[in-house]
Design a protein around this motif. Structure first.
Motif, PDB file in Angstrom:
ATOM      1  N   SER A   1     -21.418 -46.420 -37.184  1.00 58.93           N
ATOM      2  CA  SER A   1     -20.709 -45.420 -36.375  1.00 58.93           C
ATOM      3  C   SER A   1     -19.621 -44.733 -37.204  1.00 58.93           C
ATOM      4  O   SER A   1     -18.850 -45.397 -37.892  1.00 58.93           O
ATOM      5  CB  SER A   1     -20.074 -46.116 -35.164  1.00 58.93           C
ATOM      6  N   GLU A   2     -19.601 -43.424 -37.132  1.00 58.72           N
ATOM      7  CA  GLU A   2     -18.561 -42.665 -37.849  1.00 58.72           C
ATOM      8  C   GLU A   2     -17.818 -41.781 -36.866  1.00 58.72           C
ATOM      9  O   GLU A   2     -18.421 -41.186 -35.968  1.00 58.72           O
ATOM     10  CB  GLU A   2     -19.204 -41.774 -38.916  1.00 58.72           C
ATOM     11  N   ASN A   3     -16.513 -41.713 -37.057  1.00 55.84           N
ATOM     12  CA  ASN A   3     -15.666 -40.843 -36.240  1.00 55.84           C
ATOM     13  C   ASN A   3     -15.864 -41.038 -34.730  1.00 55.84           C
ATOM     14  O   ASN A   3     -15.966 -40.075 -33.972  1.00 55.84           O
ATOM     15  CB  ASN A   3     -15.885 -39.377 -36.635  1.00 55.84           C
ATOM     16  N   GLY A   4     -15.958 -42.284 -34.323  1.00 56.65           N
ATOM     17  CA  GLY A   4     -16.007 -42.592 -32.892  1.00 56.65           C
ATOM     18  C   GLY A   4     -17.364 -42.414 -32.243  1.00 56.65           C
ATOM     19  O   GLY A   4     -17.473 -42.383 -31.015  1.00 56.65           O
ATOM     20  N   GLU A   5     -18.430 -42.327 -33.062  1.00 57.44           N
ATOM     21  CA  GLU A   5     -19.772 -42.174 -32.480  1.00 57.44           C
ATOM     22  C   GLU A   5     -20.109 -43.421 -31.664  1.00 57.44           C
ATOM     23  O   GLU A   5     -19.922 -44.546 -32.127  1.00 57.44           O
ATOM     24  CB  GLU A   5     -20.766 -42.009 -33.628  1.00 57.44           C
ATOM     25  N   ARG A   6     -20.622 -43.199 -30.461  1.00 53.87           N
ATOM     26  CA  ARG A   6     -20.929 -44.324 -29.567  1.00 53.87           C
ATOM     27  C   ARG A   6     -22.149 -45.108 -30.048  1.00 53.87           C
ATOM     28  O   ARG A   6     -23.068 -44.550 -30.656  1.00 53.87           O
ATOM     29  CB  ARG A   6     -21.200 -43.793 -28.146  1.00 53.87           C
ATOM     30  N   PHE A   7     -22.152 -46.403 -29.729  1.00 53.55           N
ATOM     31  CA  PHE A   7     -23.299 -47.258 -30.046  1.00 53.55           C
ATOM     32  C   PHE A   7     -24.585 -46.665 -29.467  1.00 53.55           C
ATOM     33  O   PHE A   7     -25.633 -46.628 -30.121  1.00 53.55           O
ATOM     34  CB  PHE A   7     -23.036 -48.662 -29.496  1.00 53.55           C
ATOM     35  N   ALA A   8     -24.497 -46.169 -28.218  1.00 58.96           N
ATOM     36  CA  ALA A   8     -25.689 -45.605 -27.567  1.00 58.96           C
ATOM     37  C   ALA A   8     -26.239 -44.407 -28.343  1.00 58.96           C
ATOM     38  O   ALA A   8     -27.454 -44.202 -28.393  1.00 58.96           O
ATOM     39  CB  ALA A   8     -25.352 -45.197 -26.137  1.00 58.96           C
ATOM     40  N   GLU A   9     -25.347 -43.637 -28.949  1.00 60.13           N
ATOM     41  CA  GLU A   9     -25.820 -42.491 -29.739  1.00 60.13           C
ATOM     42  C   GLU A   9     -26.571 -42.974 -30.979  1.00 60.13           C
ATOM     43  O   GLU A   9     -27.573 -42.379 -31.375  1.00 60.13           O
ATOM     44  CB  GLU A   9     -24.631 -41.615 -30.144  1.00 60.13           C
ATOM     45  N   LEU A  10     -26.076 -44.044 -31.578  1.00 67.79           N
ATOM     46  CA  LEU A  10     -26.758 -44.588 -32.759  1.00 67.79           C
ATOM     47  C   LEU A  10     -28.154 -45.076 -32.382  1.00 67.79           C
ATOM     48  O   LEU A  10     -29.126 -44.823 -33.087  1.00 67.79           O
ATOM     49  CB  LEU A  10     -25.972 -45.773 -33.347  1.00 67.79           C
ATOM     50  N   VAL A  11     -28.228 -45.784 -31.232  1.00 67.67           N
ATOM     51  CA  VAL A  11     -29.514 -46.333 -30.789  1.00 67.67           C
ATOM     52  C   VAL A  11     -30.493 -45.190 -30.492  1.00 67.67           C
ATOM     53  O   VAL A  11     -31.687 -45.262 -30.811  1.00 67.67           O
ATOM     54  CB  VAL A  11     -29.319 -47.228 -29.532  1.00 67.67           C
ATOM     55  N   ALA A  12     -29.972 -44.101 -29.926  1.00 70.98           N
ATOM     56  CA  ALA A  12     -30.841 -42.957 -29.601  1.00 70.98           C
ATOM     57  C   ALA A  12     -31.371 -42.299 -30.881  1.00 70.98           C
ATOM     58  O   ALA A  12     -32.507 -41.843 -30.931  1.00 70.98           O
ATOM     59  CB  ALA A  12     -30.059 -41.934 -28.779  1.00 70.98           C
ATOM     60  N   ARG A  13     -30.535 -42.280 -31.914  1.00 70.34           N
ATOM     61  CA  ARG A  13     -30.915 -41.579 -33.148  1.00 70.34           C
ATOM     62  C   ARG A  13     -31.840 -42.413 -34.032  1.00 70.34           C
ATOM     63  O   ARG A  13     -32.722 -41.892 -34.686  1.00 70.34           O
ATOM     64  CB  ARG A  13     -29.629 -41.254 -33.912  1.00 70.34           C
ATOM     65  N   ASP A  14     -31.609 -43.725 -34.009  1.00 71.67           N
ATOM     66  CA  ASP A  14     -32.353 -44.604 -34.921  1.00 71.67           C
ATOM     67  C   ASP A  14     -33.392 -45.398 -34.126  1.00 71.67           C
ATOM     68  O   ASP A  14     -33.092 -46.435 -33.556  1.00 71.67           O
ATOM     69  CB  ASP A  14     -31.351 -45.555 -35.608  1.00 71.67           C
ATOM     70  N   ASN A  15     -34.637 -44.897 -34.115  1.00 67.90           N
ATOM     71  CA  ASN A  15     -35.630 -45.599 -33.284  1.00 67.90           C
ATOM     72  C   ASN A  15     -36.172 -46.874 -33.937  1.00 67.90           C
ATOM     73  O   ASN A  15     -37.079 -47.507 -33.419  1.00 67.90           O
ATOM     74  CB  ASN A  15     -36.767 -44.657 -32.849  1.00 67.90           C
ATOM     75  N   THR A  16     -35.590 -47.264 -35.077  1.00 67.55           N
ATOM     76  CA  THR A  16     -36.014 -48.543 -35.684  1.00 67.55           C
ATOM     77  C   THR A  16     -35.102 -49.692 -35.239  1.00 67.55           C
ATOM     78  O   THR A  16     -35.436 -50.851 -35.415  1.00 67.55           O
ATOM     79  CB  THR A  16     -35.967 -48.485 -37.241  1.00 67.55           C
ATOM     80  N   PHE A  17     -33.925 -49.360 -34.665  1.00 69.87           N
ATOM     81  CA  PHE A  17     -32.957 -50.424 -34.376  1.00 69.87           C
ATOM     82  C   PHE A  17     -33.465 -51.416 -33.318  1.00 69.87           C
ATOM     83  O   PHE A  17     -33.426 -52.630 -33.525  1.00 69.87           O
ATOM     84  CB  PHE A  17     -31.605 -49.849 -33.942  1.00 69.87           C
ATOM     85  N   VAL A  18     -33.952 -50.896 -32.175  1.00 70.30           N
ATOM     86  CA  VAL A  18     -34.373 -51.816 -31.103  1.00 70.30           C
ATOM     87  C   VAL A  18     -35.547 -52.691 -31.557  1.00 70.30           C
ATOM     88  O   VAL A  18     -35.500 -53.919 -31.378  1.00 70.30           O
ATOM     89  CB  VAL A  18     -34.686 -51.049 -29.795  1.00 70.30           C
ATOM     90  N   PRO A  19     -36.608 -52.118 -32.167  1.00 67.42           N
ATOM     91  CA  PRO A  19     -37.686 -53.004 -32.642  1.00 67.42           C
ATOM     92  C   PRO A  19     -37.184 -54.070 -33.620  1.00 67.42           C
ATOM     93  O   PRO A  19     -37.579 -55.235 -33.550  1.00 67.42           O
ATOM     94  CB  PRO A  19     -38.668 -52.046 -33.333  1.00 67.42           C
ATOM     95  N   LYS A  20     -36.238 -53.670 -34.517  1.00 72.39           N
ATOM     96  CA  LYS A  20     -35.702 -54.661 -35.470  1.00 72.39           C
ATOM     97  C   LYS A  20     -34.924 -55.748 -34.737  1.00 72.39           C
ATOM     98  O   LYS A  20     -34.996 -56.924 -35.062  1.00 72.39           O
ATOM     99  CB  LYS A  20     -34.750 -53.972 -36.456  1.00 72.39           C
ATOM    100  N   LEU A  21     -34.162 -55.322 -33.742  1.00 75.36           N
ATOM    101  CA  LEU A  21     -33.368 -56.283 -32.964  1.00 75.36           C
ATOM    102  C   LEU A  21     -34.303 -57.281 -32.267  1.00 75.36           C
ATOM    103  O   LEU A  21     -34.068 -58.484 -32.276  1.00 75.36           O
ATOM    104  CB  LEU A  21     -32.520 -55.528 -31.931  1.00 75.36           C
ATOM    105  N   ILE A  22     -35.391 -56.757 -31.683  1.00 79.28           N
ATOM    106  CA  ILE A  22     -36.334 -57.632 -30.972  1.00 79.28           C
ATOM    107  C   ILE A  22     -36.974 -58.616 -31.950  1.00 79.28           C
ATOM    108  O   ILE A  22     -37.081 -59.806 -31.658  1.00 79.28           O
ATOM    109  CB  ILE A  22     -37.411 -56.785 -30.240  1.00 79.28           C
ATOM    110  N   ARG A  23     -37.338 -58.124 -33.141  1.00 80.64           N
ATOM    111  CA  ARG A  23     -37.921 -59.044 -34.150  1.00 80.64           C
ATOM    112  C   ARG A  23     -36.903 -60.113 -34.529  1.00 80.64           C
ATOM    113  O   ARG A  23     -37.221 -61.286 -34.645  1.00 80.64           O
ATOM    114  CB  ARG A  23     -38.348 -58.269 -35.399  1.00 80.64           C
TER     115      ARG A  23
END
Ligand code: SF4
Ligand code: SF4
Ligand code: SF4
Length: 268
Positions: A241-263
């Motif tokens: 996160s840079e300059n106050g970017e929300r976690f939800a915005e990161l998750v929306a932008r990076d579609n690899t995060f949730v699959p990696k988290l599940i693994r």
């Protein structure tokens, strides 16, 4: 506490992300002066003071909970997970992180948002929080004889249970079941028992200019698993996160995060 109509109208105009806090503050300050009805003047006075001190009110995170522990009959169980989450969020020093990240004034909308709901009714809106935790209890069918009372069928709002009349056993559709645990509570013969008790987890929800509903991680998680997932999410948030970017915005932008988290969870 009662509110006069123009006071109610005024509070609805306060931005939604601070409305709950301002409303609670208005009631407290009006109550402290012995009032039992909130007037428009009370709202204005508190609002002025509150906005002046907003910087001091920012904690770096917001943690809500439903009213399950105040006696809601739908509460599945009370583990006190909210206070443990609060300890973790404080320890992570999200306020310090945001102060270093955000150029200019820190605002409430920068804060990391979490909530806990004690049943699938999800009254504290986990779907629109960075991370939402929902109490869950899944059922399974035991060898105990079913007496065909139909209590389980009647209580299940999801129509997830039918009774097989030839074998006299309940059949539960796992696809429809939302893990509210109510069929377990009403079954007089313990034909339906608890399979798992824990939490569902939703991540990446937000309102604002680009609203997004949270994604649900598959499965039911224990206390230690919830905290492992929270730590992984916060680590990712701080790293990206840079300059106050929300976690939800990161998750929306990076579609690899949730699959990696599940693994990662499966490797626990
Ligand atoms: S989420 Fe469930 S337990 Fe919590 S207040 Fe709503 S109905 Fe009650
Ligand atoms: S746990 Fe709730 S949703 Fe699932 S089958 Fe039982 S009553 Fe229905
Ligand atoms: S509540 Fe229990 S005993 Fe009654 S129909 Fe359902 S499974 Fe059978």
């Amino acid at each position: 506490m009662k509110w006069e109509k123009d006071a109610e109208k005024a509070i609805q105009k306060v931005p939604f992300f601070v409305r709950k806090k301002v409303k609670a503050r208005v009631e407290k300050e009006a109550g402290d002066t012995g009032k039992i009805i909130v007037s428009l003047a009370d709202v204005k006075a508190t609002q002025k003071r509150f906005l002046k001190k907003m910087d001091a009110e920012i904690r770096g995170f917001q943690l809500d909970a439903c009213f399950g522990s105040s006696g809601c009959p739908n509460q599945i169980f009370n583990t006190g997970i909210q206070s443990k989450i609060e300890d973790l969020l404080k320890k992570e020093d999200l306020l310090g992180f945001l102060r270093n990240q955000v150029k200019g004034d820190l605002k409430f909308h920068h804060e990391f948002r979490m909530t806990v709901s004690d049943c699938p009714n999800a009254c504290s809106q986990p779907q629109i929080k960075d991370i939402g935790i929902i109490g869950a209890q899944t059922p399974y069918v035991t060898e105990n004889e079913c007496i065909g009372c139909m209590e389980c069928v009647s209580i299940c709002k999801e129509k997830a249970i039918i009774i097989d009349e030839t074998q006299n056993i309940p059949i539960i559709d796992d696809e429809l079941c939302v893990a509210c645990g109510q069929c377990i509570d009403v079954c007089p013969t313990r034909t339906i028992e608890t399979h798992q008790q824990g939490y569902r987890i939703q991540i990446g929800g937000k309102l604002g200019r680009h609203p997004r509903l949270a994604e649900e991680l598959p499965g039911i998680y224990s206390d230690p698993e919830v905290f492992d997932i929270l730590r992984r999410c916060i680590k990712y948030y701080k790293a990206n996160s840079e300059n106050g970017e929300r976690f939800a915005e990161l998750v929306a932008r990076d579609n690899t995060f949730v699959p990696k988290l599940i693994r990662g969870i499966k490797d626990l």
